[in-house]
Design an enzyme around this catalytic site. Structure first.
Site, PDB file in Angstrom:
ATOM      1  CG  ASP A 550      -1.743   1.126   1.251  1.00 21.00           C
ATOM      2  OD1 ASP A 550      -2.112   1.523   0.138  1.00 21.00           O
ATOM      3  OD2 ASP A 550      -2.227   1.599   2.367  1.00 21.00           O
ATOM      4  CG  ASP A1089      -2.358   2.034   6.606  1.00 20.97           C
ATOM      5  OD1 ASP A1089      -2.984   1.113   6.015  1.00 20.97           O
ATOM      6  OD2 ASP A1089      -2.594   3.053   6.708  1.00 20.97           O
ATOM      7  CG  ASP A1093      -4.693  -1.888   2.908  1.00 22.98           C
ATOM      8  OD1 ASP A1093      -5.276  -1.700   2.008  1.00 22.98           O
ATOM      9  OD2 ASP A1093      -3.751  -1.246   3.483  1.00 22.98           O
TER      10      ASP A1093
END
Length: 1362
Positions: A550, A1089, A1093
């Site tokens: 990411d 993080d 996700d």
């Protein structure tokens, strides 16, 4: 129970992976089986089941006769047991089910529960409450709908699987989830804010949904113990212990028993502790207050336990009362700030706003993802309440307007009830929508309890290898059988020896030693603040060859900071010459003049705290509030110059422009007006408006003196250094006030700016100061505040937010409130451009934006408008679309997201290790490319091509079938490659206006140009593969979605293998991307993080969450260190663990075959090793050495080639078989050499097969003991995956100490020691020769491992490819 006859419906429209889908089956199976797609790729199959009594009786008899063997077999193969003891029957008639799922080979046997229910079927399944599109599509007849809405009595059949409740639907004759339940009456806030209006409704919903407690059933210690002991590994150990006791090997049997008990206790303790931790995290109850209408109560506010909450309850969130949300709920009234770090790992507080009637009405839990669609107005169980504010402008709707009589009754009841002002005005109201395990938190807990099993190739190969060893044991026993019969050994002893040979070849300690590397790696990772909740994923980290990152918070810092602003300013080259009479301009209207001035604006240079351009931060601009002629037509110009007295000063209004050339003031203006000053005035206006936008266009809150809200807004507000205050003033709707911090110094500043018109040179500032004498304009007032009246929150589908602001001026403690309102809108540049007037957009808009985005900046555009003469109540009714339209463009706010300090080094290390890295972000595609180049994911001069849709292809209209739309396009769309070009420095000299205008025209027509002029070779044809020419691709989420559904797997693989940047990716698309890379053969890790996700983290082979939490529920690995070096640590420790496990496995296999050779040779004499000898070898040699082997640390650098995970590879088999052959040769040599010596005496045969004391036994014992040590040295792999073996002090000490003890016994024989170990004294020459053989054996083994096996492997590989 009423039954409805209908055809089985196939639900094809449920396309969200978060909800259950009901899979169609073959006709003959429809009544007996039902398939349900729960989530991701988990499919469960329900089978109607009925036990047959007589088969069950036969089963019990067979278990007794077989001494429990049948029980064990059926315990290991439960599906076989169910099929043999019962039969499959139609689901609607079944009282039991057995359930299979695609993630596990086991089955679950579940009994269906039945409760008596009085009510409507539509109460349970609201989709049948009325005729709708759904009922038409699924052929539900009106009579069935009518029946579903009748009050009736029937049995409510349900069961729970993995804590999900399924209820039998008598209409479809299927079991359905109820987690997506929605009351048809939830159409507005008014219809829901009164909560559950009767106890009858509450009892029905409690019966349907159960308690709001996510309680995990704790298995008893006895159940844990039985499951552990009945595992095949422990059964084998129990069998081995019994066998050794039968052979009088009591010492060794006792030691193995103690080890097994300790291992069982450790496993049981760990399992119970982990389950207890999850249970404590999952189960939560607290006192809550809800709205419940009850005539017997004095108040409508009822205090209950949170376990009694049901969907439809209205939860009162009062200040200082409720700390943690016990359920999922939608905010109806008030304002809340919550912390969702428990679920996302991101500790940023989030502001929640009330839902709108339209959103509530259109909400469909079956198809909508609540987290994504309503995340800003939805609470989730487990989140912490940071702050609560009520809304006293809204009152609880206690009146029922259905009839005059009921209205009167309600008023009577209301008058008797006690009011609670705290709950009415200072609290928030939330509608409970999901409870228990149906909540988002419950879903995450279930994912921890029932994870997808990862079948790593190493584990599969290891068990296959054990089967091979078992076959070798049988072959060896068959070879020894002749000698046993020859020496007259009893049959019972022969059987025991056969079984004993199996325990030698397949050592019971083998599975334990295979986990040594993993355990050591977990402890090392914990020292590095990396926590692992799934040990099986550790060695998978050693095989990673693709890392998906990411961007924000992972590759870059978690927050954005303001890089600077580009406001608008008047172009000097466009200023009208003073020789050009304003008479010509005066013939036009004011609006024409305004349009002319605006059309000549351009972007300023970047202004920030470090730049030379300080205009944006000039103190005079921070305190002087000016109205421009472009704003209110009241601009006043001082026509005097330095030589003109004050009496000659003329006030001029732009209203004069409308009077034409006859205006006397216009003539004077024409004589003295300086258009450079006009340009400065316009620029100052843009500066102030942009500053005001940055001060107000947000939804920040102040909690305990700290700004709470979107980090982007926090940084933006800090950049201008204003102050903020939340208060409820006298002005309608005013909730937040912002003001410049230097308001307090206005008197000092005023003195600084005072001028002497006679002595100072004429300037715009002088004219501005002279304007203070004119009381008509507002710019003379220094102290001012901006009050925020209304906020339109950021909407992801609109990609913008806006505020409505009112100015307030202070002069000598007098407050003056502006009658006009101002609207500030900020959002994505392309979105703001579309809602701004074209004439207000600078010519170089596209070039400036393209340049900034290409350099990796995040750009926010700002628009502005005024609203005149609008009352507050009318303002609150205005639609967002009406307010956010016809704006004036103000400029760009430029944010930068700097790379983390360790990002570039990490990516470079991965590149050196040939581990591919790619970016999967929700940010802009050009920003992603820029960051990728900055962090070395792409080289600076890399050729990048962006996959884009050809304009005009695959357009969607009202006739397009929704199922055919992917990425916003139909299958007729075409994709072309647009080459990404690097841009120059932002500080380069600005282009001429003619160049800008020509480039802008080109950009405006670019889409049409591309659609008409793209060559056929640039358009990607799905029937042909892409020609790869050292280039990389980038694509957005909509293009990825379209390719996913329109390209073949072969073509998709070609694109994915060369795409490095995936931008504008939604959470579901990230998860699908990870799965697709896994399908084409990559071992994938996703590093994020934790926010948005979760799906990708769980789907990846190795998910790594950067979070401050010790154990994130989102991923198997959680790093408290936000630096990306944690990725390298996981890979290094994973590789070290994989190599260690390989080494330990090969060592244990070598050890077992060395001992097998020794025992087989002794079997030829009808002999065996002694009890103490076995004990010494297994407990004092093998176990300590195997444990010490796993203590070698990981190598400091990642090698460019990953270690093998294939036990049947050439390299592994050649090494293992070669070492076995070498050890066997030396054992055979010493065995036959002993018989030829003059001092040799044949052993005395007693016919019991227990001959131990003999020369062959003694010499084989010495040789084999050193072979065990040499084997450990050979298989203790060092660089490039682990530290050199010499750094492993524990291993070196144990090896040296064991060698020393054996040499002492060999050369300094002690009668008592030799008698205890059952060894014979051999001549000194034989001892020396034995030492010589030991040394030669070690040298040959080491040299063969270093050189010979590698040469043979290369030869075999070459022959394979010839």
């Amino acid at each position: 129970m009423n039954k409805f006859n209908m055809e089985e419906d196939q639900q094809k429209n449920l396309n969200s992976t978060n909800h259950a889908r009901y899979m169609p089956l073959e006709n003959e199976e429809k009544k007996k089986k039902q398939k349900i797609l729960l989530h991701e790729d988990l499919i469960i199959t329900l089978n109607g089941y009925q036990q047959i009594p007589y088969k069950k009786i036969i089963y019990y008899v067979l278990c007794i006769i077989s001494f429990g063997i049948i029980f064990l077999i059926f315990h290991w193969f439960p599906k076989l047991k169910l099929k043999l003891l019962g039969e499959i029957i139609p689901i609607e008639d079944a009282s039991e089910l057995f359930i299979e799922n695609t993630w596990s080979s086991g089955v679950a046997h579940i009994k269906i529960k039945c409760n008596f229910y009085h009510g409507k079927i539509s109460d349970i399944f609201p989709k049948y409450s009325k005729i709708s599109e759904y009922t038409r599509q699924h052929n539900i007849t009106p009579s069935q709908i009518e029946n579903a809405n009748l009050e009736q009595q029937f049995y409510l059949k349900y069961f729970k699987y993995q804590y999900i409740r399924f209820i039998f639907n008598p209409i479809t004759l299927k079991y359905e989830q109820i987690s997506n339940w929605k009351d048809p009456n939830w159409v507005s806030i008014k219809s829901t804010i009164n909560g559950i209006e009767s106890n009858e409704i509450f009892n029905k919903r409690k019966q349907i949904f159960g308690s709001n407690v996510a309680q995990i059933h704790q298995k008893s210690t006895l159940s844990f113990l039985i499951d552990e002991v009945l595992h095949p590994f422990y059964i084998f150990q129990i069998f081995s212990i019994i066998l050794w006791c039968a052979e009088d090997y009591y010492y060794y049997a006792f030691c193995i028993f103690v080890m097994s008990v300790f291992s069982t206790y450790s496993t049981l303790k760990t399992s119970k502790e982990n389950l207890k931790k999850i249970s404590e995290m999952s189960k939560f109850t607290c006192p809550v207050v809800v709205v419940r209408k009850d005539e017997n109560q004095e108040s409508i506010y009822k205090h209950i336990d949170s376990g009694d909450l049901v969907p439809g309850d209205v939860l009162i969130i009062a200040p200082d009362e409720l700390e943690i949300l016990p359920c999922d709920a939608i905010l109806l009234k008030g304002d809340c700030i919550v912390n969702e770090s428990m679920l996302t790992g991101e500790s940023m507080p989030i502001n929640k706003i009330p839902i709108k009637d339209e959103e509530l009405k259109n909400l469909d839990f079956e198809t909508d993802d609540v987290v994504e669609k309503l995340g800003n107005c939805c609470f989730f169980a487990g989140t912490k309440i940071v702050r609560v504010k009520g809304d006293k402008n809204q009152m609880l709707n206690n009146e029922n307007s259905s009839s005059a009589q009921s209205h009167e009754n309600n008023n009577n009841i209301k008058s008797k009830r006690k009011r609670n002002l705290k709950y009415e005005t200072k609290s928030a109201y939330a509608l409970v929508i999901r409870t228990g395990f149906n909540t988002v938190k419950g879903s995450l807990v279930r994912s921890m309890l029932f994870p997808k099993q990862n079948y790593f190739k190493f584990y599969r190969d290891s068990f296959n290898f054990i089967y091979v060893l078992f076959i070798i044991a049988l072959i060896g026993f068959c070879g020894s059988l002749y000698n046993f019969i020859k020496y007259g050994v009893p049959i019972s002893i022969i059987i025991i020896r056969a079984l004993d040979l199996i325990t030698i070849v397949v050592p019971p300690a083998l599975p334990a030693t295979m986990s040594i590397g993993t355990s050591f790696a977990i402890s090392k990772l914990k020292e590095l603040n990396i926590f692992c909740i799934s040990p099986n994923h550790v060695i998978i980290g050693g095989k990673l060859n693709l890392i998906c990152f990411d961007k924000t918070g992972t590759l870059t810092e978690n927050g954005l900071c303001v890089h600077g602003v580009h406001y608008l300013e008047q172009s000097k080259s466009s200023a009208l010459s003073s020789n050009n009479s304003l008479i010509n301009l005066a013939s036009n209207s004011y609006s024409s003049f305004q349009d002319n001035m605006i059309s000549k604006v351009k972007f300023s240079k970047l202004s920030n705290h470090k730049s030379r351009n300080k205009d944006f931060f000039s103190p005079s601009y921070s305190t002087v509030v000016m109205n421009s002629p472009l704003y209110n037509k009241q601009f006043v110009v001082n026509s005097s110059c330095s030589s003109i007295n004050d009496k000659n000063k003329v006030a001029f209004s732009f209203d004069d422009l409308n009077e034409g050339s006859q205006s006397p003031n216009l003539e004077k203006l024409n004589e003295s007006f300086d258009y450079n000053e006009m340009s400065l005035l316009i620029s100052k206006r843009y500066i102030d408006l942009l500053r005001f936008a940055m001060a107000t266009c947000h939804n920040l809150k102040v909690v305990n003196g700290k700004l709470i809200g979107d980090p982007l807004d926090v940084e933006m507000f800090k950049f201008i250094d204003w102050s903020i205050q939340e208060k409820e003033g006298t002005i309608d709707g005013l909730s937040t006030i912002v003001r410049p911090k230097n308001n307090v110094d206005f008197e000092k500043e005023k003195r600084i700016n005072e001028i002497d018109s006679a002595n100072s040179p004429r300037s715009f500032k002088k004219d501005l100061e002279n304007m203070e004498k004119i009381s008509k304009i507002a710019s003379s007032k220094y102290l001012f505040e901006l009050g925020i009246l209304r906020v339109f929150e950021f909407a992801s589908h609109l990609r913008r937010m806006s505020v409505i602001v009112r100015r307030m001026y202070f002069e000598e403690s007098n407050l003056t409130v502006s009658n006009s309102l101002e609207v500030f809108v900020k959002g994505a540049p392309e979105v703001i451009r579309d809602i701004c007037k074209n004439k207000t957009i600078p010519l170089e808009f596209n070039q400036k934006l393209h340049k900034l985005v290409n350099k990796g900046y995040r750009v926010i555009a700002v628009g502005y408008k005024t609203i005149e003469n609008v009352k507050f109540h009318k303002l609150m009714k205005m639609k967002r679309e009406e307010i956010e339209s016809d704006l004036e463009f103000l400029g760009f706010i430029v944010f930068e997201n700097p790379l983390k300090s360790g990002t570039k080094k990490t990516i470079e290390a991965l590149n050196d290790a040939n581990i591919r890295s790619l970016m999967c972000t929700g940010d802009n595609i050009l920003t992603g490319i820029s960051v990728a180049k900055e962090c070395s994911m792409l080289s600076k001069d890399a050729q990048v091509k962006i996959l884009k849709f050809v304009e005009g292809t695959g357009e969607v209209d009202e006739h397009t079938i929704p199922e055919l739309i992917h990425g916003g396009r139909t299958s007729d769309a075409q994709i072309y490659l647009e080459e990404h070009e690097n841009t120059g420095d932002d500080d380069s000299e600005s282009q001429s206006e003619s160049e800008i205008e020509s480039m802008d025209s080109m950009d405006e027509n670019m889409s049409m140009f591309l659609s008409n002029n793209i060559s056929s070779t640039e358009i990607l044809n799905r029937e042909s593969l892409i020609n790869i020419k050292n280039e990389y691709y980038a694509m957005s989420g909509d293009v990825f979605d379209w390719i996913l559904h329109n390209y073949s797997d072969k073509h998709l693989k070609s694109i994915l293998e060369n795409c490095r940047i995936f931008a504008r990716m939604l959470p579901d698309q990230k998860q699908i991307l990870v799965e697709k890379y896994h399908e084409i053969g990559y071992c994938v890790s996703f590093c994020g993080d934790g926010a948005n996700d979760c799906g990708a983290l769980k789907s990846a082979d190795v998910g790594l969450s950067l979070s401050e939490a010790e154990a994130s529920v989102a991923a198997p690995f959680t790093s408290q260190d936000m630096d990306l070096k944690c990725v390298l640590n996981v890979i290094k420790e994973g590789r070290a663990a994989l190599v260690t496990n390989f080494s330990c496995f090969k060592y244990m296999a070598l050890y077992s075959l060395i001992q097998f050779t020794t025992v087989s040779l002794l079997y030829s004499l009808a002999g065996n090793l002694g009890d103490v000898q076995f004990l010494f070898i297994d407990l004092f040699l093998i176990l300590p050495i195997a444990v010490a082997m796993g203590r070698s640390g990981s190598y400091h650098k990642i090698y460019h080639k990953a270690p093998t995970s294939n036990l049947v590879s050439f390299k592994v088999l050649v090494s293992l078989i070669g070492q076995i052959v070498i050890q066997m040769i030396f054992q055979f040599h010493i065995f036959f050499w002993t018989k030829k010596q003059t001092w040799y005496e044949a052993p005395e045969q007693k016919g019991d097969g227990k001959t131990v004391l003999c020369y062959e036994n003694t010499l084989l014992f010495y040789i084999s003991c050193f072979q065990y040590i040499v084997g450990a040295l050979v298989y203790s792999v060092g660089p490039p995956y682990r530290q050199p073996i010499t750094t492993n002090r524990m291993f070196m000490f144990i090896s040296a100490f064991a060698s020393f003890i054996i040499l002492i016994i060999l050369f300094i024989p002690n009668t008592q020691i030799l008698s205890f170990v059952e060894l014979m004294v051999i001549p000194f020459s034989a001892r020396c020769y034995t030492l010589y053989i030991i040394i030669v054996n070690a040298v040959v083994s080491i040299l063969a491992e270093l050189y010979l096996w590698r040469w043979i492997t290369m030869k075999l590989k070459k022959r394979k490819y010839i």
